[in-house]
Write a protein that holds these residues in place. Structure first.
Motif, PDB file in Angstrom:
ATOM      1  N   LEU B 243       0.804  -1.222   0.000  1.00 39.75           N
ATOM      2  CA  LEU B 243       0.000   0.000   0.000  1.00 39.75           C
ATOM      3  C   LEU B 243       0.835   1.269   0.000  1.00 39.75           C
ATOM      4  CD1 LEU B 243      -3.140  -0.608   2.217  1.00 39.75           C
ATOM      5  CD2 LEU B 243      -2.581  -1.415  -0.049  1.00 39.75           C
ATOM      6  N   ALA B 244       2.150   1.135   0.278  1.00 37.71           N
ATOM      7  CA  ALA B 244       3.006   2.326   0.250  1.00 37.71           C
ATOM      8  C   ALA B 244       2.910   3.021  -1.101  1.00 37.71           C
ATOM      9  CB  ALA B 244       4.449   1.927   0.536  1.00 37.71           C
ATOM     10  N   ARG B 245       2.679   2.251  -2.164  1.00 36.96           N
ATOM     11  CA  ARG B 245       2.561   2.880  -3.489  1.00 36.96           C
ATOM     12  C   ARG B 245       1.384   3.857  -3.522  1.00 36.96           C
ATOM     13  NH1 ARG B 245       1.780  -0.423  -9.020  1.00 36.96           N
ATOM     14  NH2 ARG B 245      -0.167  -1.006  -7.996  1.00 36.96           N
ATOM     15  N   ASN B 246       0.266   3.459  -2.918  1.00 37.84           N
ATOM     16  CA  ASN B 246      -0.908   4.344  -2.928  1.00 37.84           C
ATOM     17  C   ASN B 246      -0.590   5.667  -2.252  1.00 37.84           C
ATOM     18  OD1 ASN B 246      -2.198   2.188  -4.052  1.00 37.84           O
ATOM     19  ND2 ASN B 246      -3.285   1.580  -2.201  1.00 37.84           N
ATOM     20  N   TYR B 247       0.080   5.582  -1.108  1.00 41.02           N
ATOM     21  CA  TYR B 247       0.377   6.808  -0.365  1.00 41.02           C
ATOM     22  C   TYR B 247       1.406   7.645  -1.114  1.00 41.02           C
ATOM     23  CZ  TYR B 247      -1.947   3.895   3.086  1.00 41.02           C
ATOM     24  OH  TYR B 247      -2.837   3.071   3.720  1.00 41.02           O
ATOM     25  N   TYR B 248       2.336   6.968  -1.773  1.00 40.11           N
ATOM     26  CA  TYR B 248       3.337   7.677  -2.585  1.00 40.11           C
ATOM     27  C   TYR B 248       2.651   8.401  -3.752  1.00 40.11           C
ATOM     28  CZ  TYR B 248       7.170   8.388  -5.875  1.00 40.11           C
ATOM     29  OH  TYR B 248       8.055   8.949  -6.762  1.00 40.11           O
ATOM     30  N   LEU B 249       1.773   7.691  -4.462  1.00 41.82           N
ATOM     31  CA  LEU B 249       1.100   8.305  -5.617  1.00 41.82           C
ATOM     32  C   LEU B 249       0.193   9.458  -5.178  1.00 41.82           C
ATOM     33  CD1 LEU B 249       0.189   5.157  -7.770  1.00 41.82           C
ATOM     34  CD2 LEU B 249       2.059   6.793  -8.109  1.00 41.82           C
ATOM     35  N   GLU B 250      -0.368   9.338  -3.991  1.00 38.82           N
ATOM     36  CA  GLU B 250      -1.199  10.410  -3.424  1.00 38.82           C
ATOM     37  C   GLU B 250      -0.379  11.701  -3.281  1.00 38.82           C
ATOM     38  OE1 GLU B 250      -4.753  11.158  -2.528  1.00 38.82           O
ATOM     39  OE2 GLU B 250      -4.691   9.029  -2.968  1.00 38.82           O
ATOM     40  N   ASN B 251       0.887  11.546  -2.964  1.00 34.12           N
ATOM     41  CA  ASN B 251       1.764  12.703  -2.733  1.00 34.12           C
ATOM     42  C   ASN B 251       2.539  13.125  -3.977  1.00 34.12           C
ATOM     43  OD1 ASN B 251       1.540  13.464   0.156  1.00 34.12           O
ATOM     44  ND2 ASN B 251       2.113  11.323   0.474  1.00 34.12           N
ATOM     45  N   LEU B 252       2.556  12.257  -4.989  1.00 26.99           N
ATOM     46  CA  LEU B 252       3.402  12.492  -6.161  1.00 26.99           C
ATOM     47  C   LEU B 252       3.154  13.837  -6.855  1.00 26.99           C
ATOM     48  CD1 LEU B 252       5.662  11.258  -7.851  1.00 26.99           C
ATOM     49  CD2 LEU B 252       3.920  10.132  -9.258  1.00 26.99           C
ATOM     50  N   PRO B 253       1.886  14.297  -6.959  1.00 25.82           N
ATOM     51  CA  PRO B 253       1.669  15.583  -7.634  1.00 25.82           C
ATOM     52  C   PRO B 253       2.498  16.728  -7.042  1.00 25.82           C
ATOM     53  CG  PRO B 253      -0.437  14.491  -7.256  1.00 25.82           C
ATOM     54  CD  PRO B 253       0.617  13.667  -6.578  1.00 25.82           C
ATOM     55  N   GLU B 254       2.900  16.585  -5.783  1.00 21.47           N
ATOM     56  CA  GLU B 254       3.674  17.664  -5.162  1.00 21.47           C
ATOM     57  C   GLU B 254       5.174  17.510  -5.376  1.00 21.47           C
ATOM     58  OE1 GLU B 254       2.411  18.684  -1.059  1.00 21.47           O
ATOM     59  OE2 GLU B 254       0.763  17.310  -1.459  1.00 21.47           O
ATOM     60  N   LEU B 255       5.598  16.417  -6.011  1.00 23.11           N
ATOM     61  CA  LEU B 255       7.031  16.187  -6.216  1.00 23.11           C
ATOM     62  C   LEU B 255       7.437  16.585  -7.625  1.00 23.11           C
ATOM     63  CD1 LEU B 255       7.653  12.653  -4.611  1.00 23.11           C
ATOM     64  CD2 LEU B 255       8.339  14.877  -3.688  1.00 23.11           C
ATOM     65  N   THR B 256       8.342  17.547  -7.748  1.00 19.47           N
ATOM     66  CA  THR B 256       8.928  17.857  -9.050  1.00 19.47           C
ATOM     67  C   THR B 256      10.426  18.058  -8.863  1.00 19.47           C
ATOM     68  OG1 THR B 256       8.031  20.035  -8.595  1.00 19.47           O
ATOM     69  CG2 THR B 256       7.148  18.898 -10.530  1.00 19.47           C
ATOM     70  N   PRO B 257      11.238  17.507  -9.749  1.00 15.84           N
ATOM     71  CA  PRO B 257      10.849  16.561 -10.801  1.00 15.84           C
ATOM     72  C   PRO B 257      10.420  15.211 -10.210  1.00 15.84           C
ATOM     73  CG  PRO B 257      13.248  16.824 -10.669  1.00 15.84           C
ATOM     74  CD  PRO B 257      12.673  17.778  -9.689  1.00 15.84           C
ATOM     75  N   LYS B 258       9.798  14.401 -11.070  1.00 13.55           N
ATOM     76  CA  LYS B 258       9.308  13.097 -10.610  1.00 13.55           C
ATOM     77  C   LYS B 258      10.472  12.132 -10.412  1.00 13.55           C
ATOM     78  CE  LYS B 258       5.137  14.596 -11.163  1.00 13.55           C
ATOM     79  NZ  LYS B 258       4.841  15.454  -9.993  1.00 13.55           N
ATOM     80  N   PRO B 259      10.596  11.559  -9.227  1.00 13.10           N
ATOM     81  CA  PRO B 259      11.686  10.598  -9.004  1.00 13.10           C
ATOM     82  C   PRO B 259      11.466   9.308  -9.794  1.00 13.10           C
ATOM     83  CG  PRO B 259      10.604  11.231  -6.926  1.00 13.10           C
ATOM     84  CD  PRO B 259       9.757  11.759  -8.038  1.00 13.10           C
ATOM     85  N   SER B 260      12.554   8.615 -10.078  1.00 11.39           N
ATOM     86  CA  SER B 260      12.436   7.262 -10.626  1.00 11.39           C
ATOM     87  C   SER B 260      11.807   6.380  -9.550  1.00 11.39           C
ATOM     88  CB  SER B 260      13.814   6.721 -11.001  1.00 11.39           C
ATOM     89  OG  SER B 260      14.358   7.528 -12.029  1.00 11.39           O
ATOM     90  N   HIS B 261      11.018   5.403 -10.004  1.00 13.45           N
ATOM     91  CA  HIS B 261      10.201   4.665  -9.049  1.00 13.45           C
ATOM     92  C   HIS B 261      10.125   3.187  -9.418  1.00 13.45           C
ATOM     93  CE1 HIS B 261       5.816   3.816  -7.512  1.00 13.45           C
ATOM     94  NE2 HIS B 261       6.702   3.327  -6.686  1.00 13.45           N
ATOM     95  N   LEU B 262      10.439   2.326  -8.465  1.00 11.44           N
ATOM     96  CA  LEU B 262      10.249   0.882  -8.637  1.00 11.44           C
ATOM     97  C   LEU B 262       9.194   0.427  -7.636  1.00 11.44           C
ATOM     98  CD1 LEU B 262      10.973  -2.041  -9.581  1.00 11.44           C
ATOM     99  CD2 LEU B 262      12.816  -2.021  -7.875  1.00 11.44           C
ATOM    100  N   HIS B 263       8.152  -0.211  -8.158  1.00  7.28           N
ATOM    101  CA  HIS B 263       7.175  -0.809  -7.248  1.00  7.28           C
ATOM    102  C   HIS B 263       7.310  -2.323  -7.306  1.00  7.28           C
ATOM    103  CE1 HIS B 263       3.636  -1.461  -4.842  1.00  7.28           C
ATOM    104  NE2 HIS B 263       3.193  -2.305  -5.753  1.00  7.28           N
TER     105      HIS B 263
END
Lengths: 195, 535
Positions: B243-263
């Motif tokens: 579920l960490a992915r859900n919480y990460y994606l919830e916050n992603l709009p506030e992250l720039t630039p977008k980090p590389s991500h492995l799920h």
């Protein structure tokens, strides 16, 4: 569009039924919905709450973030304050005034209600009394659902249809009581919207 | 394709049905209970699959193994601590050549909403050297369950589905498709792969180790393990699991630039994908729901040039659940202001025994009996009656695991303590309390066992106890407790004094005694009344 809400109460007060009616109505209107519930141990007379998230975009988290909820809808006054940190600045708090006195250290009710009323956008309702007027104390949660309905991104007709649907097997009388309770609550909610 | 609104638990059940299971077994346990409840409702309507509650998780697992042995698909579901009970068949089922697909669903409870620990079942999957799939939403719960059966039959291993509370008990729309046929009834062709004599077991273990590479390769190419590299940003990359992915994606709009991500949702860990991400960034942030399983694996014990932030180094909370809020600091995001702060003293409202609960009356009798002694000991167990630890009862002093009350009482009595009383529920007694009672019978231990028989599995919502209450006395007598010291009483407010006297008499008896205190749970009694009215 995004609408996050906390539905709060004590185990056995119908938190999950209210959540189900709002969630199902939202789905019927084509919204994305996530509804996180509490089952198991904490249901036994303890504090329970549901996270309900509605959106026209896909929803990731099942949990609502701090300071982002549009509404707290509570079946019980003390419980309405337990989740206040989720509410956003211009969010609404709607709660029943009727306490569930199953703990020895329940605070003074008048002080508690005053505290709630002093919050911005808060409405306290004698939901039990209205439910009795509608025909049954068991419809208390429908009074609250009605009061909340003004603020939800769902047509009240959709919710009413759903109330009919879930109470249909209990007979016309129960359906009428619940619809009446919903309408009475809705009328009160209107006042909050105007103020 | 059609749409259904399902809890995470129910999505798993639906996936299993559509994968063509022949049978499913379980013991109730939050947050896994709704899997079997859904299967039982489905099976009552559709006449199949076989969907049954069992005495405990071990017997449930063994039932599922038998279905696989006969060539058909089976699912067994439990809560995380249930897998401890089923650990013996679980570990050894990885060694045999699984025939019909076998899927074990384990619902973990990070945050301990309804459990005594927050153990992470991915360790168990790794321990058994099998595949684990970890859905992050209801749709994946459905799809991964179906895929788990395919993988089980392809690699001849049991496959684990790991759920957590927030997914198990959250509802959303799930797109479902058609149903696969059941497997034909066809016994294992070569039973040697199931006869784990050392000579066979060595061969089987060798084979399991041999196919690890294939499992790893499969993990590497799995669509559930997704790697997105941002060529223009190297400062840090993020690994999420569950579920960490859900919480990460919830916050992603506030992250720039977008980090590389492995799920990662398909284990064994896709090593090459981890390396690809690590080679791309200066720092790794690891967000996991549960223990730092992936983090520990990647971190190892030797120095590496890469900085890793996670639960071990404390940037991510090591206890409890992740939330959309508590992962913000490690991502460099400001903590959201909690504007609605209450300046009001809010008393807690812990769960409690229902008004009229039979356990409450038994606890009152017990307290009365124990008041005769200066020092007393009451061991207890897992169920609604665990709430007897809280005021106003304060009647019990231990809750460790299913059945422990009985064995612990024996041990304490052996150690020289007197008086010792164990209290256990009817279903918990049948789950794991009978065997330690045999130990006490064998040595006529000076202890008293009170079986709180409310005729149901109460805490999980009123499932039927595996044997009806009327048989409990026969079970107790059957293993040899002295009939003069076995009593069945009705527990009720009006009998508090007389039951207290009986408890006292039996506590004073120098040897093993058992009192079964019976009255139906008020919740199931209400339900049964309603059902009778209807009929």
């Amino acid at each position: 569009m995004k609408y996050d809400m906390i539905i709060a109460g004590v185990g056995g007060q119908g938190v999950l039924s209210v959540a189900a009616i709002i969630a199902s109505s939202a789905m019927k209107e084509g919204l994305y919905v996530k509804q996180s519930e509490v089952h198991g141990m904490s249901q036994r007379g303890g504090a329970v709450y549901a996270n309900l998230r509605l959106s026209d975009q896909p929803i990731y988290s099942d949990l609502i973030a701090d300071g982002t909820a549009s509404m707290i809808l509570s079946m019980e006054p003390l419980e309405s304050l337990r989740y206040l940190h989720y509410l956003k600045d211009d969010g609404y708090l709607i709660t029943s005034e009727n306490p569930e006195l199953n703990i020895p250290d329940y605070p003074d009710l008048n002080e508690l209600l005053q505290k709630i009323r002093s919050l911005p956008n808060a409405l306290t309702i004698d939901a039990h009394k209205l439910a009795m007027e509608a025909g049954s104390g068991r419809a208390t949660n429908m009074v609250l659902a009605g009061a909340a309905s003004h603020f939800l991104p769902i047509k009240p007709e959709t919710m009413k249809n759903f109330i009919k649907e879930i109470f249909a097997r209990k007979g016309d009388k129960v359906v009428d009581i619940n619809l009446k309770a919903f309408a009475m609550g809705r009328k009160l909610g209107e006042q909050l919207l105007k103020s | 394709m059609s749409e259904m609104v399902l809890l995470g638990d129910e999505a798993v059940a639906m996936g299993a049905i559509h994968a063509g299971i022949t049978a499913a077994y379980a013991y109730p346990g939050t947050p896994s209970t709704e899997i079997m409840e859904f299967l039982i409702r489905y099976s009552q309507k559709n006449k199949k699959p076989v969907a049954q509650w069992c005495a405990n998780e071990k017997t449930a697992y063994e039932g599922a193994l038998g279905v696989s042995f006969a060539g058909r698909r089976a699912m067994v579901s439990m809560k995380h601590v249930g897998l401890n009970v089923a650990a013996d068949p679980f570990m050894n089922s990885a060694i045999v050549n699984i025939h019909g697909g076998l899927v074990v669903v384990v619902a973990d409870d990070p945050g301990m909403h309804s459990s005594q620990n927050e153990q992470d079942s991915r360790y168990f999957a790794d321990f058994a050297r099998i595949i684990c799939l970890e859905p992050t939403n209801q749709q994946e719960a459905y799809e991964m369950t179906k895929e788990a059966f395919e993988l089980s039959e392809r690699f001849h291993i049991p496959v684990m589905i790991r759920l957590v509370t927030r997914l198990a008990h959250s509802r959303a729309v799930v797109q479902v498709d058609g149903q696969r046929e059941e497997n034909p009834l066809q016994k294992v062709p070569d039973p040697n792969s199931w006869i784990l004599l050392p000579s066979n077991a060595k061969k089987q273990w060798h084979e399991l180790l041999e196919i690890q590479k294939e499992m790893e390769k499969h993990s590497e190419s799995s669509n559930y393990n997704t790697l997105e590299l941002n060529p223009d940003f190297k400062e840090f990359g993020v690994i999420t699991t569950g579920l960490a992915r859900n919480y990460y994606l919830e916050n992603l709009p506030e992250l720039t630039p977008k980090p590389s991500h492995l799920h990662i949702s398909h284990y064994p860990i896709p090593v090459e994908k981890v390396r690809a991400l690590a080679n791309h960034v200066k720092k790794l942030i690891i967000l996991e729901e549960g223990y730092p399983f992936v983090e520990r694996f990647i971190r190892g014990i030797l120095p590496i040039p890469l900085e890793i932030q996670g639960k071990i180094t404390g940037e991510v909370p090591a206890e409890g659940e992740l939330t959309p809020d508590n992962i913000r600091p490690v991502l460099g995001l400001k903590v959201r202001e909690r504007k609605g702060v209450v300046h009001f003293n809010l008393p807690n409202r812990p769960p409690q025994l229902c008004p009229g609960c039979p356990h409450a009356d038994t606890f009152m009798s017990l307290k009365k009996a124990m008041a005769e002694f200066q020092k007393t000991m009451v061991t207890s167990d897992i169920g609604c009656y665990t709430l007897g630890a809280l005021p106003p009862y304060n009647a019990i002093e231990s809750t460790v695991n299913m059945g422990a009350s009985v064995g612990m009482a024996k041990g304490a009595a052996d150690a020289g303590f007197y008086p010792v009383v164990a209290v256990i529920g009817d279903s918990t007694f049948l789950h794991s309390g009978v065997t330690p009672l045999m130990d006490a019978v064998a040595h006529n231990t000076n202890m008293t066992l009170i079986i709180l028989d409310n005729e149901t599995v109460g805490m999980t919502g009123g499932q039927p106890t595996i044997l009806p209450y009327s048989r409990l006395k026969d079970v107790v007598l059957g293993i040899g407790v002295d009939p003069a010291h076995v009593h069945v009483v009705t527990t009720h407010r009006k009998f508090i004094d007389q039951n207290a006297q009986l408890f006292l008499d039996e506590i004073k008896y120098n040897g093993l005694s058992v009192v079964i205190a019976v009255r139906e749970c008020v919740e199931t009694a209400k339900r049964h009344k309603k059902e009778q009215k209807k009929a």
